[in-house]
Design an enzyme around this catalytic site. Structure first.
Site, mmCIF file in Angstrom:
data_model
loop_
_atom_site.group_PDB
_atom_site.id
_atom_site.type_symbol
_atom_site.label_atom_id
_atom_site.label_comp_id
_atom_site.label_asym_id
_atom_site.label_seq_id
_atom_site.Cartn_x
_atom_site.Cartn_y
_atom_site.Cartn_z
ATOM 1 N N GLN A 33 58.759 76.416 20.898
ATOM 2 C CA GLN A 33 58.721 77.278 19.724
ATOM 3 C C GLN A 33 58.477 78.730 20.150
ATOM 4 O OE1 GLN A 33 59.156 76.332 16.315
ATOM 5 N NE2 GLN A 33 59.379 78.542 16.244
ATOM 6 N N ARG A 66 65.804 78.170 18.490
ATOM 7 C CA ARG A 66 65.216 77.019 19.191
ATOM 8 C C ARG A 66 66.270 76.401 20.124
ATOM 9 N NH1 ARG A 66 60.822 74.156 17.283
ATOM 10 N NH2 ARG A 66 61.257 73.021 19.201
ATOM 11 N N HIS A 90 52.911 74.399 21.624
ATOM 12 C CA HIS A 90 54.308 74.214 21.214
ATOM 13 C C HIS A 90 55.155 75.254 21.959
ATOM 14 C CE1 HIS A 90 57.606 72.800 19.003
ATOM 15 N NE2 HIS A 90 57.324 73.207 17.777
ATOM 16 N N ARG A 148 56.932 64.641 22.060
ATOM 17 C CA ARG A 148 56.130 65.173 20.934
ATOM 18 C C ARG A 148 55.012 64.169 20.697
ATOM 19 N NH1 ARG A 148 57.828 67.949 15.285
ATOM 20 N NH2 ARG A 148 58.156 69.601 16.814
ATOM 21 N N ASP A 202 52.224 79.890 9.979
ATOM 22 C CA ASP A 202 52.476 78.461 10.183
ATOM 23 C C ASP A 202 51.754 77.730 9.048
ATOM 24 O OD1 ASP A 202 53.101 75.941 11.208
ATOM 25 O OD2 ASP A 202 51.707 76.045 12.898
ATOM 26 N N CYS A 205 57.473 79.126 12.042
ATOM 27 C CA CYS A 205 58.097 78.088 12.871
ATOM 28 C C CYS A 205 58.809 77.040 12.018
ATOM 29 C CB CYS A 205 57.052 77.434 13.756
ATOM 30 S SG CYS A 205 55.666 76.751 12.842
HETATM 31 N N1 CP Z 1 59.232 74.146 14.272
HETATM 32 C C1 CP Z 1 59.348 72.837 14.579
HETATM 33 O O1 CP Z 1 58.954 72.368 15.643
HETATM 34 O O2 CP Z 1 59.922 72.091 13.603
HETATM 35 P P1 CP Z 1 60.007 70.485 13.571
HETATM 36 O O3 CP Z 1 58.600 69.969 13.415
HETATM 37 O O4 CP Z 1 60.879 70.180 12.400
HETATM 38 O O5 CP Z 1 60.590 70.019 14.869
HETATM 39 N N1 NVA Z 2 51.363 73.464 13.481
HETATM 40 C C1 NVA Z 2 52.430 72.627 12.979
HETATM 41 C C2 NVA Z 2 53.723 73.048 13.570
HETATM 42 C C3 NVA Z 2 54.914 72.269 13.112
HETATM 43 C C4 NVA Z 2 56.173 72.693 13.799
HETATM 44 C C5 NVA Z 2 52.119 71.170 13.275
HETATM 45 O O1 NVA Z 2 51.629 70.874 14.367
HETATM 46 O O2 NVA Z 2 52.356 70.329 12.406
#
Ligand code: CP
Ligand code: NVA
Length: 307
Positions: free
Chosen positions: A133, A293, A130, A103, A225, A265
């Protein structure tokens, strides 16, 4: 030697591979008698530069339930490109681990990890994509609505990482999608062009607009989102103003198909991108989506780590 496979974005998988992973995920979820020792003796590292609830916990539990081990490596341990180069991190971790889930802030770091790691790399969220997701999103749509070829998804909000991966999976699977973003927050042109080229093969209807009412019209799925993603915190005040007409609320959802489902998400900000009556209401399936997930990630891991 077999070429290693990554999941950096939906571009890495063919339509039939995506369907195969979705079907395996549904099987793993529904048939508890399935033997799940696919990751026995294997170790997965989670290299995370941003916070996470769902991605971290679902991957850790998925790996344990498949018989493997997981190591969480947060920013204090691995500060990509600062403590050492991303290339050196990728090469070093490949000597210990069987798979890296990363990440990052910049998608370039994910590409760099994929390029230099000799083990599979999975994108657990970058500024551009992502993909894990998107697998959970479509698994949830299949589970709740059945035939995905008849579904219209409406995504309302920022043309961001979650939206890009959703658009790509839809365009690879023939799922119609309408995206409403405020001016200045549209999806990336490159992603749109790729999606359009996949859509030529699959017949997906892709529609982009600045009008949430048009996107939501007769939709079977409404997707939201956050307005401000991780790493954009200094833009929060401006975004609150720019997105104020893009809230999913009782009057907007009236335009959708009466049997619509609501997806998010998560994490969610009630009173911003969605009102409590919608996200906590009878059409919302956001916690099934969050659970999915884990099932999707098990299937992704099995696919990428198969001998
Ligand atoms: N939806 C998602 O990726 O959640 P987190 O940021 O909590 O991992
Ligand atoms: N678009 C959001 C998604 C979080 C799961 C972010 O990148 O923070």
């Amino acid at each position: 030697m077999k070429q290693k496979r990554d999941l950096l974005s939906m571009h890495d998988l063919s339509s039939s591979e995506i369907l195969q992973i979705l079907s395996q995920a549904a099987k793993l979820k529904n048939d508890k008698s399935l033997k799940t020792t696919h990751l026995k003796g294997k170790t997965v590292g989670l290299v995370f530069q941003k916070p996470s609830n769902r991605t971290r916990v679902s991957f850790e539990v998925a790996v344990y339930q498949l018989g493997g081990n997981c190591i969480y490596l947060g920013p204090a341990e691995i500060n990509l490109g600062k403590r050492e180069t991303t290339e050196d991190v990728a090469k070093t971790l490949s000597r210990y681990l069987d798979c890296i889930v990363a990440r990052t802030f910049s998608h370039k770091d994910i590409i760099e990890l994929g390029k230099f790691a000799t083990v599979p790399v999975i994108n657990g969220l970058s500024d551009l994509y992502h993909p894990c997701q998107a697998f959970a999103d479509i698994l949830t749509v299949q589970e709740k609505l059945g035939d995905i070829s008849k579904v219209k998804i409406a995504y309302i909000g920022d043309g961001n990482n979650v939206c890009h991966s959703l658009l790509l999976i839809c365009s690879k699977l023939g799922i119609n999608i309408s995206i409403a973003t405020p001016e200045g927050y549209e999806i990336s042109n490159d992603v749109l062009e790729s999606a359009q080229s996949y859509a030529k093969e699959t017949g997906t209807v892709i529609h982009t607009t600045h009008l949430p009412e048009v996107a939501v019209d007769s939709a079977n799925v409404i997707y939201a989102d956050v307005w401000t993603s991780m790493g954009q915190e200094e833009e929060t005040d401006k975004r609150l103003k720019d997105f104020k007409n893009y809230q999913i609320n009782a009057s907007l959802v009236k335009l959708a198909d009466p049997g619509y489902i609501f997806l998010h998400c998560l994490p969610a900000h009630r009173g911003e991108e969605v009102t409590s009556d919608v996200i906590d209401g009878p059409h919302s399936v956001v916690f099934d989506q969050a659970e999915n997930r884990m099932h999707a990630e098990k299937a992704i891991l099995i696919f990428l780590l198969k001998k």
